[in-house]
Design a protein around this motif. Structure first.
Motif, PDB file in Angstrom:
ATOM      1  N   ALA A   1      18.966  -9.723 -32.529  1.00  6.10           N
ATOM      2  CA  ALA A   1      18.813 -10.648 -33.659  1.00  6.10           C
ATOM      3  C   ALA A   1      20.075 -10.710 -34.513  1.00  6.10           C
ATOM      4  O   ALA A   1      20.184 -11.542 -35.390  1.00  6.10           O
ATOM      5  CB  ALA A   1      17.636 -10.212 -34.529  1.00  6.10           C
ATOM      6  N   SER A   2      21.024  -9.832 -34.256  1.00  7.72           N
ATOM      7  CA  SER A   2      22.238  -9.762 -35.062  1.00  7.72           C
ATOM      8  C   SER A   2      22.961 -11.102 -35.085  1.00  7.72           C
ATOM      9  O   SER A   2      23.239 -11.685 -34.042  1.00  7.72           O
ATOM     10  CB  SER A   2      23.162  -8.686 -34.498  1.00  7.72           C
ATOM     11  OG  SER A   2      24.344  -8.627 -35.246  1.00  7.72           O
ATOM     12  N   GLY A   3      23.257 -11.583 -36.258  1.00 15.10           N
ATOM     13  CA  GLY A   3      23.987 -12.828 -36.423  1.00 15.10           C
ATOM     14  C   GLY A   3      23.122 -14.071 -36.275  1.00 15.10           C
ATOM     15  O   GLY A   3      23.589 -15.170 -36.494  1.00 15.10           O
ATOM     16  N   SER A   4      21.883 -13.923 -35.881  1.00 18.40           N
ATOM     17  CA  SER A   4      20.973 -15.061 -35.729  1.00 18.40           C
ATOM     18  C   SER A   4      20.501 -15.529 -37.101  1.00 18.40           C
ATOM     19  O   SER A   4      20.477 -14.775 -38.053  1.00 18.40           O
ATOM     20  CB  SER A   4      19.752 -14.672 -34.902  1.00 18.40           C
ATOM     21  OG  SER A   4      20.121 -14.301 -33.612  1.00 18.40           O
TER      22      SER A   4
ATOM     23  N   GLU B   1      15.929 -16.813 -45.831  1.00 15.14           N
ATOM     24  CA  GLU B   1      16.338 -17.706 -44.758  1.00 15.14           C
ATOM     25  C   GLU B   1      17.857 -17.667 -44.699  1.00 15.14           C
ATOM     26  O   GLU B   1      18.531 -17.988 -45.673  1.00 15.14           O
ATOM     27  CB  GLU B   1      15.826 -19.123 -45.011  1.00 15.14           C
ATOM     28  CG  GLU B   1      15.971 -20.017 -43.833  1.00 15.14           C
ATOM     29  CD  GLU B   1      15.162 -21.301 -43.981  1.00 15.14           C
ATOM     30  OE1 GLU B   1      14.957 -21.955 -42.955  1.00 15.14           O
ATOM     31  OE2 GLU B   1      14.750 -21.644 -45.095  1.00 15.14           O
ATOM     32  N   GLY B   2      18.385 -17.227 -43.581  1.00 16.95           N
ATOM     33  CA  GLY B   2      19.833 -17.112 -43.431  1.00 16.95           C
ATOM     34  C   GLY B   2      20.182 -16.133 -42.327  1.00 16.95           C
ATOM     35  O   GLY B   2      19.338 -15.742 -41.531  1.00 16.95           O
ATOM     36  N   ARG B   3      21.428 -15.708 -42.306  1.00 16.34           N
ATOM     37  CA  ARG B   3      21.897 -14.792 -41.263  1.00 16.34           C
ATOM     38  C   ARG B   3      21.827 -13.349 -41.754  1.00 16.34           C
ATOM     39  O   ARG B   3      22.143 -13.068 -42.909  1.00 16.34           O
ATOM     40  CB  ARG B   3      23.320 -15.129 -40.866  1.00 16.34           C
ATOM     41  CG  ARG B   3      23.434 -16.524 -40.285  1.00 16.34           C
ATOM     42  CD  ARG B   3      24.730 -16.725 -39.544  1.00 16.34           C
ATOM     43  NE  ARG B   3      24.890 -18.102 -39.116  1.00 16.34           N
ATOM     44  CZ  ARG B   3      24.275 -18.632 -38.061  1.00 16.34           C
ATOM     45  NH1 ARG B   3      23.456 -17.916 -37.350  1.00 16.34           N
ATOM     46  NH2 ARG B   3      24.475 -19.888 -37.737  1.00 16.34           N
ATOM     47  N   LEU B   4      21.390 -12.467 -40.858  1.00 17.12           N
ATOM     48  CA  LEU B   4      21.344 -11.032 -41.137  1.00 17.12           C
ATOM     49  C   LEU B   4      21.938 -10.290 -39.955  1.00 17.12           C
ATOM     50  O   LEU B   4      21.753 -10.687 -38.805  1.00 17.12           O
ATOM     51  CB  LEU B   4      19.905 -10.552 -41.341  1.00 17.12           C
ATOM     52  CG  LEU B   4      19.162 -11.025 -42.582  1.00 17.12           C
ATOM     53  CD1 LEU B   4      17.717 -10.548 -42.536  1.00 17.12           C
ATOM     54  CD2 LEU B   4      19.833 -10.503 -43.834  1.00 17.12           C
ATOM     55  N   ALA B   5      22.627  -9.199 -40.235  1.00 19.29           N
ATOM     56  CA  ALA B   5      23.154  -8.347 -39.172  1.00 19.29           C
ATOM     57  C   ALA B   5      22.054  -7.411 -38.690  1.00 19.29           C
ATOM     58  O   ALA B   5      21.060  -7.189 -39.382  1.00 19.29           O
ATOM     59  CB  ALA B   5      24.337  -7.540 -39.705  1.00 19.29           C
TER      60      ALA B   5
ATOM     61  N   ILE C   1       8.566 -12.759 -39.279  1.00 20.91           N
ATOM     62  CA  ILE C   1      10.024 -12.765 -39.144  1.00 20.91           C
ATOM     63  C   ILE C   1      10.347 -13.514 -37.857  1.00 20.91           C
ATOM     64  O   ILE C   1       9.842 -13.158 -36.791  1.00 20.91           O
ATOM     65  CB  ILE C   1      10.575 -11.329 -39.076  1.00 20.91           C
ATOM     66  CG1 ILE C   1      10.112 -10.534 -40.296  1.00 20.91           C
ATOM     67  CG2 ILE C   1      12.106 -11.350 -38.973  1.00 20.91           C
ATOM     68  CD1 ILE C   1      10.331  -9.047 -40.165  1.00 20.91           C
ATOM     69  N   SER C   2      11.165 -14.566 -37.952  1.00 21.67           N
ATOM     70  CA  SER C   2      11.519 -15.332 -36.754  1.00 21.67           C
ATOM     71  C   SER C   2      13.020 -15.597 -36.732  1.00 21.67           C
ATOM     72  O   SER C   2      13.669 -15.677 -37.769  1.00 21.67           O
ATOM     73  CB  SER C   2      10.737 -16.643 -36.695  1.00 21.67           C
ATOM     74  OG  SER C   2      11.066 -17.461 -37.785  1.00 21.67           O
ATOM     75  N   ASP C   3      13.535 -15.711 -35.498  1.00 22.16           N
ATOM     76  CA  ASP C   3      14.963 -16.007 -35.334  1.00 22.16           C
ATOM     77  C   ASP C   3      15.184 -17.285 -34.526  1.00 22.16           C
ATOM     78  O   ASP C   3      16.260 -17.511 -33.995  1.00 22.16           O
ATOM     79  CB  ASP C   3      15.705 -14.828 -34.703  1.00 22.16           C
ATOM     80  CG  ASP C   3      15.301 -14.573 -33.262  1.00 22.16           C
ATOM     81  OD1 ASP C   3      14.440 -15.309 -32.730  1.00 22.16           O
ATOM     82  OD2 ASP C   3      15.850 -13.630 -32.655  1.00 22.16           O
TER      83      ASP C   3
END
Length: 85
Positions: free
Chosen positions: A20-23, A42-46, A70-72
């Motif tokens: 999920a990193s960077g998604s 809502e946004g990008r998370l490492a 939680i969705s990517d």
């Protein structure tokens, strides 16, 4: 998902797996009738741990069980969340 149960404006810790990193991540909260109570993030998370605040009074939450989703974009994970006074 830690800690539980949660109180007003208590930090909520999420741990994301490396794929999920960077998604683009969306974290939503639903009541037990399936009504969306709000989008918490809502946004990008490492990958790793991140902290979100659960503003129970702003979302109009009463003590009880909720579902945190939680969705990517390709995967979706739902977990139960207990909110206390």
């Amino acid at each position: 998902l830690y800690p539980q149960p949660l109180g007003s404006f208590q930090p909520l810790q999420l741990r994301l797996a490396p794929p999920a990193s960077g998604s683009r991540i969306r974290v939503r909260l639903f009541d037990m009738l399936g009504r969306m109570k709000g989008i918490l993030y809502e946004g990008r998370l490492a990958a790793g741990s991140d902290i979100l605040l659960l503003p129970t009074d702003r979302l109009g939450l009463i003590p009880g069980m909720y579902t945190l989703e939680i969705s990517d974009g390709t995967r979706r994970i739902a977990r139960g969340l207990l909110v206390r006074e």
